[in-house]
Each structure stands twice: as C-alpha cells, then as structure tokens.
Design a protein around this motif. Sequence first.
Motif, PDB file in Angstrom:
ATOM      1  N   PRO A 127       0.801  -1.222   0.000  1.00  0.00           N
ATOM      2  CA  PRO A 127       0.000   0.000   0.000  1.00  0.00           C
ATOM      3  C   PRO A 127       0.838   1.279   0.000  1.00  0.00           C
ATOM      4  CG  PRO A 127      -0.368  -1.266   2.022  1.00  0.00           C
ATOM      5  CD  PRO A 127       0.539  -2.058   1.153  1.00  0.00           C
ATOM      6  N   VAL A 128       1.944   1.291   0.714  1.00  0.00           N
ATOM      7  CA  VAL A 128       2.760   2.507   0.776  1.00  0.00           C
ATOM      8  C   VAL A 128       3.337   2.831  -0.592  1.00  0.00           C
ATOM      9  CG1 VAL A 128       4.792   3.578   1.807  1.00  0.00           C
ATOM     10  CG2 VAL A 128       3.281   2.182   3.218  1.00  0.00           C
ATOM     11  N   LYS A 129       3.928   1.840  -1.250  1.00  0.00           N
ATOM     12  CA  LYS A 129       4.496   2.067  -2.584  1.00  0.00           C
ATOM     13  C   LYS A 129       3.415   2.484  -3.577  1.00  0.00           C
ATOM     14  CE  LYS A 129       8.259  -1.301  -2.548  1.00  0.00           C
ATOM     15  NZ  LYS A 129       8.700  -2.535  -3.215  1.00  0.00           N
ATOM     16  N   ASP A 130       2.287   1.783  -3.524  1.00  0.00           N
ATOM     17  CA  ASP A 130       1.208   2.046  -4.472  1.00  0.00           C
ATOM     18  C   ASP A 130       0.661   3.463  -4.312  1.00  0.00           C
ATOM     19  OD1 ASP A 130      -0.747   1.061  -6.500  1.00  0.00           O
ATOM     20  OD2 ASP A 130      -2.160   1.490  -4.880  1.00  0.00           O
ATOM     21  N   ILE A 131       0.381   3.859  -3.097  1.00  0.00           N
ATOM     22  CA  ILE A 131      -0.185   5.190  -2.853  1.00  0.00           C
ATOM     23  C   ILE A 131       0.838   6.286  -3.152  1.00  0.00           C
ATOM     24  CG2 ILE A 131      -1.116   6.734  -1.070  1.00  0.00           C
ATOM     25  CD1 ILE A 131      -3.065   4.512  -2.117  1.00  0.00           C
ATOM     26  N   MET A 132       2.076   6.098  -2.713  1.00  0.00           N
ATOM     27  CA  MET A 132       3.103   7.120  -2.971  1.00  0.00           C
ATOM     28  C   MET A 132       3.377   7.245  -4.467  1.00  0.00           C
ATOM     29  SD  MET A 132       3.646   8.639  -0.238  1.00  0.00           S
ATOM     30  CE  MET A 132       4.997   9.680  -0.773  1.00  0.00           C
ATOM     31  N   ALA A 133       3.324   6.147  -5.191  1.00  0.00           N
ATOM     32  CA  ALA A 133       3.523   6.212  -6.642  1.00  0.00           C
ATOM     33  C   ALA A 133       2.397   7.001  -7.302  1.00  0.00           C
ATOM     34  CB  ALA A 133       3.598   4.804  -7.232  1.00  0.00           C
ATOM     35  N   SER A 134       1.190   6.863  -6.768  1.00  0.00           N
ATOM     36  CA  SER A 134       0.041   7.555  -7.354  1.00  0.00           C
ATOM     37  C   SER A 134      -0.084   9.009  -6.925  1.00  0.00           C
ATOM     38  CB  SER A 134      -1.255   6.825  -6.972  1.00  0.00           C
ATOM     39  OG  SER A 134      -1.275   5.544  -7.531  1.00  0.00           O
ATOM     40  N   TYR A 135       0.222   9.300  -5.659  1.00  0.00           N
ATOM     41  CA  TYR A 135      -0.072  10.625  -5.122  1.00  0.00           C
ATOM     42  C   TYR A 135       1.162  11.402  -4.688  1.00  0.00           C
ATOM     43  CZ  TYR A 135      -4.497   8.173  -4.857  1.00  0.00           C
ATOM     44  OH  TYR A 135      -5.584   7.421  -5.161  1.00  0.00           O
ATOM     45  N   GLY A 136       2.341  10.845  -4.858  1.00  0.00           N
ATOM     46  CA  GLY A 136       3.554  11.491  -4.384  1.00  0.00           C
ATOM     47  C   GLY A 136       4.164  12.504  -5.336  1.00  0.00           C
ATOM     48  N   ASP A 137       3.617  12.636  -6.532  1.00  0.00           N
ATOM     49  CA  ASP A 137       4.197  13.596  -7.473  1.00  0.00           C
ATOM     50  C   ASP A 137       3.656  15.001  -7.204  1.00  0.00           C
ATOM     51  OD1 ASP A 137       2.053  14.293  -9.875  1.00  0.00           O
ATOM     52  OD2 ASP A 137       1.696  12.353  -8.917  1.00  0.00           O
ATOM     53  N   LYS A 138       4.369  15.981  -7.686  1.00  0.00           N
ATOM     54  CA  LYS A 138       4.015  17.378  -7.381  1.00  0.00           C
ATOM     55  C   LYS A 138       2.664  17.790  -7.942  1.00  0.00           C
ATOM     56  CE  LYS A 138       6.841  19.078 -11.196  1.00  0.00           C
ATOM     57  NZ  LYS A 138       7.969  19.898 -11.567  1.00  0.00           N
ATOM     58  N   TRP A 139       2.289  17.307  -9.110  1.00  0.00           N
ATOM     59  CA  TRP A 139       1.036  17.748  -9.719  1.00  0.00           C
ATOM     60  C   TRP A 139      -0.161  17.211  -8.961  1.00  0.00           C
ATOM     61  CZ3 TRP A 139       2.894  21.515 -12.016  1.00  0.00           C
ATOM     62  CH2 TRP A 139       3.950  21.445 -12.917  1.00  0.00           C
ATOM     63  N   THR A 140      -0.111  15.959  -8.563  1.00  0.00           N
ATOM     64  CA  THR A 140      -1.236  15.347  -7.859  1.00  0.00           C
ATOM     65  C   THR A 140      -1.444  16.003  -6.505  1.00  0.00           C
ATOM     66  OG1 THR A 140      -0.869  13.251  -8.998  1.00  0.00           O
ATOM     67  CG2 THR A 140      -2.155  13.173  -6.972  1.00  0.00           C
ATOM     68  N   MET A 141      -0.356  16.165  -5.768  1.00  0.00           N
ATOM     69  CA  MET A 141      -0.465  16.774  -4.445  1.00  0.00           C
ATOM     70  C   MET A 141      -1.021  18.190  -4.556  1.00  0.00           C
ATOM     71  SD  MET A 141       3.011  15.365  -2.634  1.00  0.00           S
ATOM     72  CE  MET A 141       2.806  16.390  -1.209  1.00  0.00           C
ATOM     73  N   TYR A 142      -0.518  18.956  -5.491  1.00  0.00           N
ATOM     74  CA  TYR A 142      -0.955  20.340  -5.644  1.00  0.00           C
ATOM     75  C   TYR A 142      -2.418  20.402  -6.076  1.00  0.00           C
ATOM     76  CZ  TYR A 142       0.026  25.301  -5.978  1.00  0.00           C
ATOM     77  OH  TYR A 142       0.038  26.651  -5.758  1.00  0.00           O
ATOM     78  N   THR A 143      -2.836  19.496  -6.953  1.00  0.00           N
ATOM     79  CA  THR A 143      -4.224  19.448  -7.410  1.00  0.00           C
ATOM     80  C   THR A 143      -5.164  19.155  -6.246  1.00  0.00           C
ATOM     81  OG1 THR A 143      -3.527  18.722  -9.619  1.00  0.00           O
ATOM     82  CG2 THR A 143      -5.822  18.316  -9.016  1.00  0.00           C
ATOM     83  N   VAL A 144      -4.809  18.182  -5.427  1.00  0.00           N
ATOM     84  CA  VAL A 144      -5.635  17.838  -4.262  1.00  0.00           C
ATOM     85  C   VAL A 144      -5.701  19.015  -3.297  1.00  0.00           C
ATOM     86  CG1 VAL A 144      -5.826  16.326  -2.236  1.00  0.00           C
ATOM     87  CG2 VAL A 144      -5.288  15.344  -4.476  1.00  0.00           C
ATOM     88  N   LEU A 145      -4.561  19.658  -3.045  1.00  0.00           N
ATOM     89  CA  LEU A 145      -4.546  20.810  -2.144  1.00  0.00           C
ATOM     90  C   LEU A 145      -5.411  21.960  -2.687  1.00  0.00           C
ATOM     91  CD1 LEU A 145      -0.794  20.766  -1.093  1.00  0.00           C
ATOM     92  CD2 LEU A 145      -2.746  20.356   0.415  1.00  0.00           C
ATOM     93  N   LEU A 146      -5.335  22.214  -3.983  1.00  0.00           N
ATOM     94  CA  LEU A 146      -6.157  23.280  -4.585  1.00  0.00           C
ATOM     95  C   LEU A 146      -7.642  22.973  -4.495  1.00  0.00           C
ATOM     96  CD1 LEU A 146      -4.299  24.419  -7.804  1.00  0.00           C
ATOM     97  CD2 LEU A 146      -5.078  25.867  -5.941  1.00  0.00           C
ATOM     98  N   LEU A 147      -8.008  21.732  -4.805  1.00  0.00           N
ATOM     99  CA  LEU A 147      -9.419  21.361  -4.717  1.00  0.00           C
ATOM    100  C   LEU A 147      -9.905  21.412  -3.269  1.00  0.00           C
ATOM    101  CD1 LEU A 147      -9.603  18.482  -7.332  1.00  0.00           C
ATOM    102  CD2 LEU A 147     -10.675  20.725  -7.488  1.00  0.00           C
TER     103      LEU A 147
END
Length: 137
Positions: free
Chosen positions: A26-46
């Motif tokens: 789960p850690v690898k899977d989630i970090m691979a999906s949500y650990g990049d700058k665009w995803t994190m920033y998108t979630v924070l903006l929303l």
Amino acid sequence: MPVTTKEREKVAAVFSGACTQKKVCPVKDIMASYGDKWTMYTVLLLGQHQKMRFNELRCHISGISQRMLTVTLRSLEEDGIVLRTLYPEIPPRVEYQLTELGESLLKPLLQLAIWAEENVGEVLKARKKYGKKNKEE
C-alpha cells in the motif's frame, strides 16, 4: 517534536507485511500515485476551492501542461479521490471536487504542506551545504 515509540511501532507495522508481485504494497502504491508534485498540488487546490473547472485548476498550477492536468485528474477520478461532474449545458461545463476519500487524503497532505513551509529554510541550507561539500571532494 521527536517520534514516539508508539509511532515507530505503527511505521514498523506498515512495513511488516512482505510485498510481493501478488500482494500490493500500500505505501508504494499510494506514494507512486499521489507522491508527485502535480497530484499533491491538485488535491490541495481542490481542498482549498472545493469546486473548480479545468481551466481554473490549470491557471492555479504553474507549469502544468493541459495533458498532464488531464492525466492527473483522470487518475484521481479513477481512484475515487476526485468527482468529475459534467453539466449538460451549451457549452458543456465540467467541475471537479474532492470526494469524501479525497477529503481524507487532504488532511495528511496539508500536514506535509505545513511541514514544508516551516522547514524549507533548513532544507535549502542543507542542500547548499551538501553542494559545497561535494564540490570540495
């Protein structure tokens, strides 16, 4: 604030299960999906704006291409983090917002964002020191 023994035990529990090709880590899977700058920033903006249209998101995320934002939003929608609502109007209107699952992801991302804001100076100093040390070697 130092990490407690109980918190270290939680970390150990997360990593205690052996991850194999048949068992998703789960850690690898989630970090691979949500650990990049665009995803994190998108979630924070929303999380900040609650509902946004595609071009609003794109204007707020400096440096992201239209294609990258599309890929990011589709991935978040696929994982149940973002809800995409298409309004049958002319011209069509599409809005994005966090789901309940997305809201639960927002909390740890906010903690990371706060940590980054509070510690960016120390990190930059360390990078500078590291760069000088490696140039001398």
